[in-house]
Design a protein around this motif. Sequence first.
Motif, mmCIF file in Angstrom:
data_model
loop_
_atom_site.group_PDB
_atom_site.id
_atom_site.type_symbol
_atom_site.label_atom_id
_atom_site.label_comp_id
_atom_site.label_asym_id
_atom_site.label_seq_id
_atom_site.Cartn_x
_atom_site.Cartn_y
_atom_site.Cartn_z
ATOM 1 N N ALA A 37 0.673 -1.020 -0.037
ATOM 2 C CA ALA A 37 -0.337 0.092 0.105
ATOM 3 C C ALA A 37 0.777 1.436 -0.243
ATOM 4 O O ALA A 37 0.435 2.002 -0.889
ATOM 5 C CB ALA A 37 -0.998 -0.044 1.075
ATOM 6 N N GLY A 38 2.602 1.088 0.558
ATOM 7 C CA GLY A 38 2.552 2.407 1.101
ATOM 8 C C GLY A 38 3.635 2.850 -0.666
ATOM 9 O O GLY A 38 3.934 3.884 -1.561
ATOM 10 N N ARG A 39 3.508 1.789 -1.416
ATOM 11 C CA ARG A 39 3.817 1.774 -2.589
ATOM 12 C C ARG A 39 3.124 2.501 -3.754
ATOM 13 O O ARG A 39 3.805 3.636 -4.592
ATOM 14 C CB ARG A 39 4.623 0.528 -2.756
ATOM 15 C CG ARG A 39 6.020 0.539 -4.274
ATOM 16 C CD ARG A 39 6.666 1.665 -4.218
ATOM 17 N NE ARG A 39 7.896 1.548 -5.957
ATOM 18 C CZ ARG A 39 7.773 2.156 -6.525
ATOM 19 N NH1 ARG A 39 7.201 3.570 -5.443
ATOM 20 N NH2 ARG A 39 8.541 2.618 -7.379
ATOM 21 N N CYS A 40 2.185 1.471 -3.496
ATOM 22 C CA CYS A 40 1.261 2.060 -4.193
ATOM 23 C C CYS A 40 1.183 3.682 -3.880
ATOM 24 O O CYS A 40 0.992 4.398 -4.846
ATOM 25 C CB CYS A 40 -0.124 1.556 -4.000
ATOM 26 S SG CYS A 40 -0.159 0.092 -4.899
ATOM 27 N N ALA A 41 0.775 4.203 -2.610
ATOM 28 C CA ALA A 41 0.542 5.653 -2.721
ATOM 29 C C ALA A 41 2.288 6.434 -2.821
ATOM 30 O O ALA A 41 1.893 7.341 -3.201
ATOM 31 C CB ALA A 41 0.785 6.035 -0.901
ATOM 32 N N ASP A 42 3.262 5.994 -2.981
ATOM 33 C CA ASP A 42 4.156 6.160 -3.575
ATOM 34 C C ASP A 42 4.622 6.729 -4.648
ATOM 35 O O ASP A 42 4.768 7.920 -5.581
ATOM 36 C CB ASP A 42 5.695 5.388 -3.101
ATOM 37 C CG ASP A 42 6.168 5.719 -2.076
ATOM 38 O OD1 ASP A 42 5.682 6.719 -0.817
ATOM 39 O OD2 ASP A 42 6.597 4.958 -1.561
ATOM 40 N N ALA A 44 1.057 6.636 -7.006
ATOM 41 C CA ALA A 44 0.068 7.996 -6.751
ATOM 42 C C ALA A 44 0.936 9.522 -6.712
ATOM 43 O O ALA A 44 0.525 10.260 -7.612
ATOM 44 C CB ALA A 44 -0.924 7.157 -6.163
ATOM 45 N N HIS A 45 1.218 9.236 -5.741
ATOM 46 C CA HIS A 45 2.302 10.897 -5.567
ATOM 47 C C HIS A 45 3.424 11.943 -6.202
ATOM 48 O O HIS A 45 2.491 12.117 -7.119
ATOM 49 C CB HIS A 45 2.681 10.748 -4.024
ATOM 50 C CG HIS A 45 3.824 12.436 -3.647
ATOM 51 N ND1 HIS A 45 2.769 13.264 -2.925
ATOM 52 C CD2 HIS A 45 4.553 12.770 -3.401
ATOM 53 C CE1 HIS A 45 3.212 13.762 -2.669
ATOM 54 N NE2 HIS A 45 4.622 14.026 -3.312
ATOM 55 N N GLU A 46 3.972 10.585 -7.447
ATOM 56 C CA GLU A 46 4.838 10.950 -8.457
ATOM 57 C C GLU A 46 3.642 11.056 -9.358
ATOM 58 O O GLU A 46 3.782 12.460 -10.198
ATOM 59 C CB GLU A 46 5.270 9.783 -8.537
ATOM 60 C CG GLU A 46 6.715 9.127 -7.645
ATOM 61 C CD GLU A 46 7.721 8.363 -8.198
ATOM 62 O OE1 GLU A 46 7.755 8.177 -9.015
ATOM 63 O OE2 GLU A 46 8.273 7.726 -7.231
ATOM 64 N N ALA A 47 2.760 10.251 -9.441
ATOM 65 C CA ALA A 47 1.807 10.736 -10.701
ATOM 66 C C ALA A 47 0.539 12.177 -10.530
ATOM 67 O O ALA A 47 1.032 13.192 -12.134
ATOM 68 C CB ALA A 47 0.715 9.887 -10.982
#
Length: 64
Positions: A37-42, A44-47
């Motif tokens: 989940a943290g990697r997904c959030a990272d 998403a934050h970049e995008a």
Amino acid sequence: MKEDIIKMAREAGAHDNGWEVRFVEPKYLERFAAIVAGRCADIAHEAEPFHSADMIRKAFGVEK
């Protein structure tokens, strides 16, 4: 399986005997889910660095 996923599983404490990866205790599976989940959030934050990353973390109960 993609090497990044295996790496995250190992980081979470999964046992890896070279041909399979196992979570022997629920706490390791929970940690793996938090890492994913943290990697997904990272990502998403970049995008789109506004609220999407926070929403993903909140949905999975992961703190930054």
